[in-house]
Structures are given as C-alpha cells and as structure tokens.
Design a protein around this motif. Structure first.
Motif, PDB file in Angstrom:
ATOM      1  N   SER A 179      33.457 -53.053  23.997  1.00 34.63           N
ATOM      2  CA  SER A 179      34.058 -52.414  22.820  1.00 34.63           C
ATOM      3  C   SER A 179      33.109 -52.522  21.624  1.00 34.63           C
ATOM      4  O   SER A 179      33.015 -51.595  20.806  1.00 34.63           O
ATOM      5  CB  SER A 179      35.408 -53.060  22.486  1.00 34.63           C
ATOM      6  N   TYR A 180      32.381 -53.637  21.534  1.00 32.54           N
ATOM      7  CA  TYR A 180      31.370 -53.777  20.466  1.00 32.54           C
ATOM      8  C   TYR A 180      30.237 -52.779  20.672  1.00 32.54           C
ATOM      9  O   TYR A 180      29.730 -52.183  19.699  1.00 32.54           O
ATOM     10  CB  TYR A 180      30.831 -55.206  20.448  1.00 32.54           C
ATOM     11  N   ASP A 181      29.846 -52.571  21.929  1.00 33.33           N
ATOM     12  CA  ASP A 181      28.808 -51.582  22.241  1.00 33.33           C
ATOM     13  C   ASP A 181      29.225 -50.188  21.773  1.00 33.33           C
ATOM     14  O   ASP A 181      28.439 -49.463  21.163  1.00 33.33           O
ATOM     15  CB  ASP A 181      28.555 -51.581  23.751  1.00 33.33           C
ATOM     16  N   GLY A 197      19.632 -49.413  18.512  1.00 37.26           N
ATOM     17  CA  GLY A 197      18.505 -50.011  19.235  1.00 37.26           C
ATOM     18  C   GLY A 197      18.196 -51.420  18.764  1.00 37.26           C
ATOM     19  O   GLY A 197      17.726 -52.250  19.553  1.00 37.26           O
ATOM     20  N   THR A 198      18.476 -51.704  17.485  1.00 42.51           N
ATOM     21  CA  THR A 198      18.206 -53.036  16.947  1.00 42.51           C
ATOM     22  C   THR A 198      19.276 -54.038  17.354  1.00 42.51           C
ATOM     23  O   THR A 198      18.971 -55.155  17.797  1.00 42.51           O
ATOM     24  CB  THR A 198      18.115 -52.981  15.404  1.00 42.51           C
ATOM     25  N   LEU A 199      20.541 -53.634  17.193  1.00 47.42           N
ATOM     26  CA  LEU A 199      21.646 -54.547  17.481  1.00 47.42           C
ATOM     27  C   LEU A 199      21.884 -54.739  18.974  1.00 47.42           C
ATOM     28  O   LEU A 199      22.398 -55.778  19.391  1.00 47.42           O
ATOM     29  CB  LEU A 199      22.930 -54.028  16.817  1.00 47.42           C
ATOM     30  N   LEU A 200      21.524 -53.739  19.772  1.00 49.21           N
ATOM     31  CA  LEU A 200      21.774 -53.827  21.210  1.00 49.21           C
ATOM     32  C   LEU A 200      20.482 -53.584  21.994  1.00 49.21           C
ATOM     33  O   LEU A 200      20.407 -52.713  22.859  1.00 49.21           O
ATOM     34  CB  LEU A 200      22.852 -52.820  21.613  1.00 49.21           C
ATOM     35  N   GLY A 201      19.472 -54.380  21.678  1.00 51.10           N
ATOM     36  CA  GLY A 201      18.248 -54.362  22.462  1.00 51.10           C
ATOM     37  C   GLY A 201      18.459 -55.038  23.804  1.00 51.10           C
ATOM     38  O   GLY A 201      19.535 -55.585  24.087  1.00 51.10           O
ATOM     39  N   ARG A 220      17.302 -57.819  25.020  1.00 52.65           N
ATOM     40  CA  ARG A 220      17.588 -59.252  24.941  1.00 52.65           C
ATOM     41  C   ARG A 220      19.004 -59.509  24.457  1.00 52.65           C
ATOM     42  O   ARG A 220      19.703 -60.393  24.979  1.00 52.65           O
ATOM     43  CB  ARG A 220      16.581 -59.926  23.995  1.00 52.65           C
ATOM     44  N   ALA A 221      19.459 -58.724  23.462  1.00 54.90           N
ATOM     45  CA  ALA A 221      20.820 -58.895  22.954  1.00 54.90           C
ATOM     46  C   ALA A 221      21.848 -58.571  24.036  1.00 54.90           C
ATOM     47  O   ALA A 221      22.854 -59.281  24.189  1.00 54.90           O
ATOM     48  CB  ALA A 221      21.035 -58.010  21.729  1.00 54.90           C
ATOM     49  N   CYS A 222      21.609 -57.514  24.806  1.00 57.79           N
ATOM     50  CA  CYS A 222      22.541 -57.144  25.881  1.00 57.79           C
ATOM     51  C   CYS A 222      22.606 -58.226  26.948  1.00 57.79           C
ATOM     52  O   CYS A 222      23.695 -58.577  27.423  1.00 57.79           O
ATOM     53  CB  CYS A 222      22.109 -55.814  26.511  1.00 57.79           C
ATOM     54  N   ALA A 223      21.445 -58.753  27.340  1.00 57.78           N
ATOM     55  CA  ALA A 223      21.421 -59.812  28.348  1.00 57.78           C
ATOM     56  C   ALA A 223      22.139 -61.058  27.845  1.00 57.78           C
ATOM     57  O   ALA A 223      22.868 -61.720  28.599  1.00 57.78           O
ATOM     58  CB  ALA A 223      19.979 -60.138  28.717  1.00 57.78           C
ATOM     59  N   THR A 224      21.961 -61.374  26.557  1.00 59.97           N
ATOM     60  CA  THR A 224      22.621 -62.551  25.974  1.00 59.97           C
ATOM     61  C   THR A 224      24.131 -62.378  25.966  1.00 59.97           C
ATOM     62  O   THR A 224      24.881 -63.307  26.316  1.00 59.97           O
ATOM     63  CB  THR A 224      22.114 -62.791  24.545  1.00 59.97           C
TER      64      THR A 224
END
Length: 313
Positions: A117-119, A131-135, A137-141
């Motif tokens: 839902s955040y995505d 692209g910045t908020l959901l790079g 590394r951020a997605c994997a985290t």
C-alpha cells in the motif's frame, strides 16, 4: 488425564465420515492445491524471468506469491494425506510446525500487503520521488522487514502456545492445527488468558497496519480524483484495485474467523470459515492480480511460448 508432556500426537477434524466423501474431499483439495500452485508459480516465474517486470510493484508481488504458496502448502497437503489414508493423526512436532509456519506466512503476508500500500501511495501521490523512495535497496529492506516481522510474531505465539500445559485430550476440532482450538485443551484459565493477552496485542498490530493501509488509500483516491486525464485515473485505479481487493479478502476472512461471536461458533461453521481464510486467498490472489494487468498477462504468455520455441529448436 493426559498433559502436554505425554501427548505425542493430535487428532485433527475429519473432513467427512464416509470413505466416499473423504476421497471426494481429497480430489477437491488436490484440485484447489494444484490451481494455487499453478497461479502463484506462474506469477513468480513471470516476474523473475521477465526484465520488464523488475519493478518495485512486481517485486512485492513476487514475495506475495511465494508467501501464498507457503500458506496453502502448510495446511492442504496434510489434510489431503489424512483424507486419502483415512487417518486424523498429526505428530506433536508436526502440529507445532503447522502453527509456526502458518502464523509466520500469514503475518508476513499482512506486513507485505501494508508495504505494498505504501508502494502504491508513493507511485501515485509522489511519482517524482518514486525512484528515490523505492530503490532496490529500500524494496529489499521493506520485504525483509515483512518476513522478519512474521518470523518474530510466529515465534512469540508458537513458543507461548506450546508451553501451555494441555490436559483436555488431544482432539483438535479443525482440519489443521490452529491456536484457538489448541487453547481449548489447556489445563487452566490462567494459561488461556496468557495467550489471549498476546492475541489482544496481535490485534493492535493488525489494526495499526490496517489504519496505515486505509490512510494510504484515502490519500491515493484523493490524488486520483484530482487527475485531469481520464486515462491517468483509469491506469491508477487498475494498479490499486487488485491490491485493495486482496487486502479486503485477506482481512475480512481472518477477522470473521477470529472475531465472530461465540454464539455463531459450530464445528461446521468453523471448518468453512477456516477454509475461507487459509485456502481461498492463496488460490484467488493470482486471478485478482492478473485479471486487469496486461503486463503480467503478456509475461505469462511469453512463458507459455518458451516450451514451443525449445521444441522448434
């Protein structure tokens, strides 16, 4: 009177009384299981193999499909084996494993739905920062956080449930090991209340995630309604509605299973309700996500053409 240290196995609820009905249930469950394996397997393979789907939305969808595969594989194979071999038994360790994996996968899935839902919120309300908020590394985290949350939640419940002394027999009125039915076998009211306290804490977590999902979609719908282009609104809704439908199906079935009034409780109703939340979402989710998603349909069609290309080669 037996206690938990003397219990070596539990007796699950038989799906039917006659041999003919048991075999019918086996074939029905096998068909549902194969459908879930096929749907979630196709989505997982398509996302993994098609570079066009290597985006945050489809990365989370891949994780969701893997969790759905795990959820339905935790309950149905044992139920099918019991129906086929005309038995009700499950070992003590097998019952604890069922409880652990079911809680782990379901809580991780709910956490992942919150992340998804955040995505959608970032994609629609803050597209320039997507692209910045959901790079990568951020997605994997965030995906790892969902899995770890499920692991910790499951460990807490499983350890607490199976540390409670059981002295009310070993018959579980469900076709898989489920905490409320195991708690009915506890020896004292204080043990039952201890686990009930953890369940209340769990509902606080569930409601917190639900509030976050609700807030995200309020912001999403406000942003969509302000879009001047009808095509843009249609595209935004087409990416959000499948996720909203999956969340609604998941939350409604689980809440009805655990929050229905005690006066509504009966063996047959409990069996139907448990089937709704443990079997229906993992089977239906692939259909919901692929119904209006042309990119996913194209990727699946590409997979279907691969064996033909191999044969021609």
């Amino acid at each position: 009177m037996p206690n938990s240290s003397s219990i070596s196995e539990f007796l699950l609820l038989a799906l039917a009384d006659t041999r003919q009905l048991q075999l019918l249930h086996f074939w029905l469950l096998l068909g549902i299981y194969l459908a879930a394996l096929l749907g979630n397997g196709l989505i997982s393979t398509a996302v993994a193999c098609d570079h066009r789907l290597h985006t945050p939305m489809y990365f989370f969808l891949l994780n969701l499909a893997l969790l759905d595969l795990g959820c339905i594989s935790t309950t149905l194979p044992k139920a099918m084996a019991n129906a086929l071999w005309h038995t009700r038994a499950i070992s003590y360790a097998g019952c604890a494993a069922q409880v652990f994996f079911l809680l782990f996968l379901f809580s991780a899935e709910y956490s992942l739905l919150t992340v998804m839902s955040y995505d959608r919120y970032v994609a629609i309300c803050k597209p320039l920062h997507y692209g910045t908020l959901l790079g990568s590394r951020a997605c994997a985290t965030m995906a790892a956080a969902a899995w770890v949350t499920g692991l910790l939640y499951s460990l807490l419940h499983t350890i607490n449930t199976f540390s409670i002394p059981l002295c009310q027999g070993n018959a579980v009125d469900q076709f898989f090991c489920e905490i409320p039915h195991i708690l009915k076998l506890s020896c004292s009211e204080s043990d039952y209340l201890r686990e009930t306290g953890i369940i209340v804490f769990s509902f606080s977590f569930v409601l917190g995630c639900f509030a976050f999902i609700l807030f995200s979609y309020v912001q999403i719908f406000r942003a969509v309604l302000r879009m001047p282009s009808e095509q843009g609104r249609h595209k935004a809704f087409s990416t959000c509605l499948p996720h909203l439908a999956v969340v609604s199906l998941f939350v409604s079935t689980v809440m009805f299973a655990y929050m229905k009034p005690p006066s509504f409780s009966s063996r047959s109703l409990d069996l139907v309700v448990s089937s709704l939340y443990s079997v229906v979402p993992p089977t239906v989710n692939p259909c919901i996500y692929s119904m209006r998603n042309q990119e996913l349909k194209d990727a699946v069609k590409t997979l279907r053409r691969i064996p033909q290309g191999i044969r021609k080669f």
